[in-house]
Design a protein around this motif. Sequence first.
Motif, PDB file in Angstrom:
ATOM      1  N   ASN A  21     -34.937  48.111   8.020  1.00  0.00           N
ATOM      2  CA  ASN A  21     -34.417  48.168   6.657  1.00  0.00           C
ATOM      3  C   ASN A  21     -35.508  48.684   5.720  1.00  0.00           C
ATOM      4  OD1 ASN A  21     -32.330  46.914   7.887  1.00  0.00           O
ATOM      5  ND2 ASN A  21     -32.339  45.080   6.619  1.00  0.00           N
ATOM      6  N   PHE A  22     -35.091  49.487   4.743  1.00  0.00           N
ATOM      7  CA  PHE A  22     -36.040  50.054   3.775  1.00  0.00           C
ATOM      8  C   PHE A  22     -35.526  49.860   2.362  1.00  0.00           C
ATOM      9  CE2 PHE A  22     -36.546  52.517   7.657  1.00  0.00           C
ATOM     10  CZ  PHE A  22     -37.926  52.581   7.803  1.00  0.00           C
ATOM     11  N   LEU A  23     -36.452  49.748   1.417  1.00  0.00           N
ATOM     12  CA  LEU A  23     -36.108  49.809  -0.003  1.00  0.00           C
ATOM     13  C   LEU A  23     -36.555  51.172  -0.507  1.00  0.00           C
ATOM     14  CD1 LEU A  23     -37.048  46.470  -1.813  1.00  0.00           C
ATOM     15  CD2 LEU A  23     -34.775  47.429  -1.485  1.00  0.00           C
ATOM     16  N   LYS A  24     -35.672  51.845  -1.227  1.00  0.00           N
ATOM     17  CA  LYS A  24     -36.062  53.157  -1.758  1.00  0.00           C
ATOM     18  C   LYS A  24     -35.786  53.202  -3.248  1.00  0.00           C
ATOM     19  CE  LYS A  24     -35.500  55.995   2.356  1.00  0.00           C
ATOM     20  NZ  LYS A  24     -35.249  57.350   2.823  1.00  0.00           N
ATOM     21  N   ARG A  25     -36.620  53.965  -3.953  1.00  0.00           N
ATOM     22  CA  ARG A  25     -36.326  54.292  -5.352  1.00  0.00           C
ATOM     23  C   ARG A  25     -36.637  55.765  -5.568  1.00  0.00           C
ATOM     24  NH1 ARG A  25     -40.985  53.530  -8.702  1.00  0.00           N
ATOM     25  NH2 ARG A  25     -42.769  52.845  -7.444  1.00  0.00           N
ATOM     26  N   PHE A  26     -35.968  56.346  -6.548  1.00  0.00           N
ATOM     27  CA  PHE A  26     -36.039  57.801  -6.742  1.00  0.00           C
ATOM     28  C   PHE A  26     -36.391  58.111  -8.199  1.00  0.00           C
ATOM     29  CE2 PHE A  26     -32.831  56.630  -3.652  1.00  0.00           C
ATOM     30  CZ  PHE A  26     -33.128  57.419  -2.556  1.00  0.00           C
ATOM     31  N   GLN A  27     -37.220  59.142  -8.373  1.00  0.00           N
ATOM     32  CA  GLN A  27     -37.529  59.602  -9.735  1.00  0.00           C
ATOM     33  C   GLN A  27     -37.531  61.124  -9.758  1.00  0.00           C
ATOM     34  OE1 GLN A  27     -41.287  58.339 -11.561  1.00  0.00           O
ATOM     35  NE2 GLN A  27     -40.083  58.044 -13.424  1.00  0.00           N
ATOM     36  N   LEU A  28     -36.804  61.675 -10.731  1.00  0.00           N
ATOM     37  CA  LEU A  28     -36.691  63.140 -10.804  1.00  0.00           C
ATOM     38  C   LEU A  28     -37.969  63.736 -11.399  1.00  0.00           C
ATOM     39  CD1 LEU A  28     -32.997  63.454 -12.079  1.00  0.00           C
ATOM     40  CD2 LEU A  28     -33.830  63.331  -9.738  1.00  0.00           C
ATOM     41  N   THR A  29     -38.382  64.894 -10.856  1.00  0.00           N
ATOM     42  CA  THR A  29     -39.585  65.563 -11.383  1.00  0.00           C
ATOM     43  C   THR A  29     -39.279  66.988 -11.865  1.00  0.00           C
ATOM     44  OG1 THR A  29     -40.147  66.189  -9.109  1.00  0.00           O
ATOM     45  CG2 THR A  29     -41.239  64.244 -10.000  1.00  0.00           C
ATOM     46  N   LYS A  30     -38.088  67.496 -11.519  1.00  0.00           N
ATOM     47  CA  LYS A  30     -37.706  68.827 -12.031  1.00  0.00           C
ATOM     48  C   LYS A  30     -36.189  68.918 -12.075  1.00  0.00           C
ATOM     49  CE  LYS A  30     -37.850  73.743 -11.012  1.00  0.00           C
ATOM     50  NZ  LYS A  30     -37.158  74.402  -9.923  1.00  0.00           N
ATOM     51  N   LEU A  31     -35.685  69.361 -13.234  1.00  0.00           N
ATOM     52  CA  LEU A  31     -34.236  69.528 -13.400  1.00  0.00           C
ATOM     53  C   LEU A  31     -33.894  71.013 -13.334  1.00  0.00           C
ATOM     54  CD1 LEU A  31     -33.733  67.049 -16.370  1.00  0.00           C
ATOM     55  CD2 LEU A  31     -32.806  66.745 -14.075  1.00  0.00           C
ATOM     56  N   PRO A  32     -32.913  71.400 -12.505  1.00  0.00           N
ATOM     57  CA  PRO A  32     -32.573  72.822 -12.377  1.00  0.00           C
ATOM     58  C   PRO A  32     -31.679  73.314 -13.526  1.00  0.00           C
ATOM     59  CG  PRO A  32     -31.173  71.511 -10.944  1.00  0.00           C
ATOM     60  CD  PRO A  32     -32.103  70.549 -11.612  1.00  0.00           C
ATOM     61  N   PRO A  33     -31.530  74.636 -13.688  1.00  0.00           N
ATOM     62  CA  PRO A  33     -30.646  75.172 -14.732  1.00  0.00           C
ATOM     63  C   PRO A  33     -29.195  74.697 -14.569  1.00  0.00           C
ATOM     64  CG  PRO A  33     -32.028  76.920 -13.820  1.00  0.00           C
ATOM     65  CD  PRO A  33     -32.260  75.713 -12.978  1.00  0.00           C
ATOM     66  N   TYR A  34     -28.746  74.583 -13.314  1.00  0.00           N
ATOM     67  CA  TYR A  34     -27.404  74.066 -13.031  1.00  0.00           C
ATOM     68  C   TYR A  34     -27.561  72.870 -12.091  1.00  0.00           C
ATOM     69  CZ  TYR A  34     -25.410  78.245 -15.113  1.00  0.00           C
ATOM     70  OH  TYR A  34     -25.066  79.231 -16.002  1.00  0.00           O
ATOM     71  N   LEU A  35     -27.025  71.733 -12.502  1.00  0.00           N
ATOM     72  CA  LEU A  35     -27.212  70.495 -11.750  1.00  0.00           C
ATOM     73  C   LEU A  35     -25.873  70.066 -11.136  1.00  0.00           C
ATOM     74  CD1 LEU A  35     -29.114  68.097 -11.071  1.00  0.00           C
ATOM     75  CD2 LEU A  35     -28.479  67.099 -13.276  1.00  0.00           C
TER      76      LEU A  35
END
Length: 296
Positions: A167-181
Motif C-alpha cells: 500500500n502507498f500514500l500518494k500526493r500530487f502537485q502541478l508544476t506546469k499547466l498546458p495551453p489546453y487542459l
Amino acid sequence: MFLLVQRFGELMRKLWNPRNFKAHVSPHEMLQAVVLCSKKTFQITKQGDGVDFLSWFLNALHSALGGTKKKKKTIVTDVFQGSMRIFTKKLPHPDLPAEEKEQLLHNDEYQETMVESTFMYLTLDLPTAPLYKDEKEQLIIPQVPLFNILAKFNGITEKEYKTYKENFLKRFQLTKLPPYLIFCIKRFTKNNFFVEKNPTIVNFPITNVDLREYLSEEVQAVHKNTTYDLIANIVHDGKPAEGSYRIHVLHHGTGKWYELQDLQVTDILPQMITLSEAYIQIWKRRDDDETNQQGA
C-alpha cells in the motif's frame, strides 16, 4: 503509424476549409486509419471507451510525429502536456502490530520519495456514490463541486493506492499547466466480474476556472496565466457497457454551445451542460489578450 497523422491532417483541413463546397465532411478514411494503426483495438462497428481512445490517439500522434517520452516534443505535447510532482510514501502492512509499524516508518524504504512526471490529461476521482433512496424509492444522484475533486492535485491531499502486495500514500502537485487542459472524470471501476458506473454529477463553472492554487509556490511566480474556460464536454449516458456518448462543444465564432450526438447537432444552453454526467472535458487557457477581452 504516419497514416494516422496524414488522415487526421486531411480531416482537419477539410473541416476548416473556408471554400468547402459541402457543409459536412466524412471522417471515414480517418476512422479506417484508426482501426489499422490501433491493430483493431478501436473499430468502426463497435463502441469503445472515450478515455482509452483519447489516451491512445494523443500518444500515437505524438510518437508518429517523432516525439519521445522524455526529450523530443511535438505539437501534441506543446498543446496538451503539463507536468507534476508525485510524492509517494510506502505504508506498513495494516495487519502488523502498532509498534512494528512505528519502527518500520523510520526505515529508508518507508520515507517519502518524489518524482517529476508529465501528463496529457488529469484523472479526477469521484467520491463513492451513496446507495440511499428518497421517499419515492428513487436513487439519489449525488453531486460534487469540481474544486472538491481537483483537490487531489493541491500537493497536500493524500490518497491511498493498493497493489497486490503493498500500500502507498500518494500526493500530487502541478508544476506546469498546458495551453489546453484535459480532465478525465473517473466514472467506471472494473471489478472482477463487471464494470460499475458512478453517476455523480460534477458541478463546474463553464468559464473562469483559476488553477493557480494547484501549482507549487515557486512555479506560481513564473506562470502568468492560470485561468481556463471550458470548450468541450463529453458525456456518457446510460449503462457502462451499452451507453452512448454526447458532446457539447463551444463555437468560438458565435460563443454559442452545441450538442452533438452522431449526426444530430442541436443548440444547447450553457447551464444545461453542467447537469450531465461529464466524462471528458477540454479547457482552454486564457492568454493575455483574451483575459483583457473577457474583462472588457
